[in-house]
Motif scaffolding. Structure first.
Motif, PDB file in Angstrom:
ATOM      1  N   GLY A 458      -8.224   6.669   9.934  1.00 14.65           N
ATOM      2  CA  GLY A 458      -8.951   6.347  11.163  1.00 14.65           C
ATOM      3  C   GLY A 458      -9.585   4.967  11.180  1.00 14.65           C
ATOM      4  N   GLY A 459      -9.878   4.433   9.999  1.00 17.37           N
ATOM      5  CA  GLY A 459     -10.481   3.106   9.919  1.00 17.37           C
ATOM      6  C   GLY A 459      -9.403   2.032   9.842  1.00 17.37           C
ATOM      7  N   ALA A 460      -9.802   0.781  10.072  1.00 11.93           N
ATOM      8  CA  ALA A 460      -8.863  -0.334   9.892  1.00 11.93           C
ATOM      9  C   ALA A 460      -8.760  -0.580   8.392  1.00 11.93           C
ATOM     10  N   PHE A 461      -7.553  -0.716   7.896  1.00 12.64           N
ATOM     11  CA  PHE A 461      -7.328  -0.855   6.460  1.00 12.64           C
ATOM     12  C   PHE A 461      -6.871  -2.272   6.121  1.00 12.64           C
ATOM     13  N   GLY A 462      -7.567  -2.916   5.189  1.00 16.05           N
ATOM     14  CA  GLY A 462      -7.138  -4.243   4.751  1.00 16.05           C
ATOM     15  C   GLY A 462      -8.295  -4.995   4.135  1.00 16.05           C
TER      16      GLY A 462
END
Ligand code: UN1
Length: 504
Positions: A458-462
């Motif tokens: 659900g979160g932005a990954f990076g």
């Protein structure tokens, strides 16, 4: 160490999964499909040629022309169907992930679960590709933003999440109206064939353009075509910082876009107030899980001097009992490393760490088995953050550093070239908030009282710095897969110029 399955057994198991998914293996002898469980070859495959890759990119570009005007919720229907097929074949795909990447069963199932989750997220997203309306400075004008499909997305993925990384990109790209050309790791061709076949089946079921997704099973030269081809609007690449350093300037030279997910050198700070049992669990999973082969793997532990000895002792005890071996065995927690070269890199890193004054307090040996590269996850106490600690070695090595003052912990934490994931174990709320603040952790992921790995979709990954700056998966990461148009509409019958300019 438990008995390993034979290569013949693994081949049968892989064949069963491939048959149920409906994959016809392209037999040949230019690309071996092997298993790190035994270190042996399962099948010989035919690779995609440069001409075929060229054609595939053209076909995807053509499919994009239809897909971009298909209503987004209808595009979502394709991704929903893919998600349903993934549910049906969860166990089959997980088998192939274990066979080719060596992941233990629960982690392989977890990887497929991430794929199902992103499909569901993307289906919801297909009705929420929102633009904004902006207050215009002129009377009788409407100022707005529209998001349009971008084009062909080239996905380059790594062996360690051979299917999930593809799905984060592909599920989102498809609802955004893009076509996808996938160049997976050469180390996991069977997983790629299976995931790709499931999408092809979904495409057939909903009647979407057949060429919407193309798979390139090949080595570096074909990957380079994807990078250099002006028909590929976005190159989303997951892998080493070295790879990203080559890809980014080449894509930039043709003004294409990149989304980079590169190396991490993730750390956890353990404060004196931390719940040490909680920390212990979080640390062991993050550092030894997936045999240290996640980009979010915990590689550095920065512990307050008052609790360091106690925590390291507990960790060493748990490490001494970690079941290493056949990833299909229920009891196993640590499977094989992907290749012998990975085990050699681990040994070399441990030697350098010791030369820098490091002391191995747990593990670090390669186990004597025929075939696969099985290693004991290692803990090394370091006198300082030397060169080797600042590098990412893709193996289960946990370097332990100590600190006295919180500021010192944050400084050590941020003093590496990479910036993916981070965490702090503390019961001190001020400290927790300071770790998350602007002058705290400099990573794309910063957690409290939990480890560095295992992010939800659900979160932005990076991450930042040498991790490459890209964000994929949840939140508003979808914007990277679309192009933004700013629209000014004049619905008055006078022509007012902006900034009060008068003309004519
Ligand atoms: C990777 O290792 O490339 O946060 C991705 C995690 C997983 C994804 C890791 N959800 O550990």
């Amino acid at each position: 160490m438990s008995f390993l399955p034979t290569t013949l057994q693994l081949r049968d198991r892989a064949q069963g999964a491939l048959d149920r998914i409906g994959v016809t293996v392209p037999v040949g002898d230019d690309l071996p499909a092997r298993s790190p469980i035994t270190g042996e070859q399962l099948f010989g495959l035919r690779a995609t040629t440069a001409e075929e890759a060229e054609r595939a990119i053209g076909e995807a570009a053509e499919a994009f022309r239809t897909w971009r005007t298909t209503p987004a919720p209808a595009r979502g229907d394709l991704v929903r169907t893919l998600g349903e097929l993934l549910r049906t074949h969860k166990s089959d795909l997980a088998d192939l992930i274990t066979i080719e990447a060596g992941k233990i069963r629960s982690e392989a199932l977890g990887e497929v679960q991430e794929m199902i989750d992103i499909c569901e997220f993307a289906v919801g997203l297909s009705r929420q590709l929102y633009g904004r309306t902006i207050a215009s400075e002129r009377p009788g004008h409407r100022l707005a933003e529209t998001w349009h499909p971008l084009g062909v997305v080239g996905v380059i993925s790594a062996f360690n999440f051979p299917a999930a990384v593809w799905s984060w990109n592909t599920a989102v790209a498809l609802v955004c109206g893009d076509a996808v050309v996938w160049k997976p790791s050469e180390l996991t061709p069977l997983v790629s064939l299976a995931a790709s076949r499931l999408l092809d089946r979904a495409i057939e079921q909903v009647g979407a353009p057949r060429e919407l997704h193309r798979l390139l099973l090949a080595g570096r030269a074909v990957g380079e075509r994807l990078v250099d081809d002006p028909r590929v609007a976005l190159v989303s690449a997951t892998g080493s910082t070295r790879m990203g350093r080559e890809v980014a300037p080449r894509v930039a030279a043709r003004f294409g876009r990149v989304l980079l997910e590169l190396g991490g050198n993730n750390a956890t700070v353990v404060a004196p107030s931390a719940d040490l049992d909680l920390a212990l669990q979080g640390i062991v999973f993050a550092a030894a899980g997936t045999a240290g082969q996640r980009c979010t793997t915990l590689r550095r532990l920065i512990v307050h001097r008052d609790v360091a000895d106690q925590l390291v002792e507990k960790l060493a005890t748990v490490y001494g009992r970690l079941p290493i071996g056949d990833p299909f065995e229920d009891a196993t927690l640590v499977g094989p490393l992907i290749t012998d070269a990975a085990a050699d890199a681990m040994t070399a890193a441990l030697e350098r760490a010791q030369a820098d004054g490091g002391k191995i307090v747990a593990g670090g040996r390669r186990l004597d088995t025929v075939g696969g590269a099985y290693v004991e996850p290692a803990i090394v106490r370091m006198p300082r953050q030397s060169g080797i600690v600042r590098e990412e070695t893709f193996a289960p090595i946990l370097y332990v550093l100590t600190y006295d003052r919180f500021e010192e912990a944050v400084a050590l934490h941020n003093d590496v070239p990479q910036g993916l994931s981070s965490s702090i174990f503390t019961r001190d709320q001020q400290e927790a908030e300071r770790f998350l603040a602007a002058d705290g952790s400099d990573c794309g992921i910063a957690n409290v009282n939990i480890g560095t790995s295992g992010a939800e979709i659900g979160g932005a990954f990076g991450g930042e710095k040498e991790t490459g700056g890209g964000r994929e998966s949840g939140s508003d990461a979808w914007r990277a897969y679309m192009r933004r148009a700013t629209n000014t509409v004049n619905y008055s019958s006078t022509l007012a110029l902006a900034q009060n300019v008068s003309f004519l």
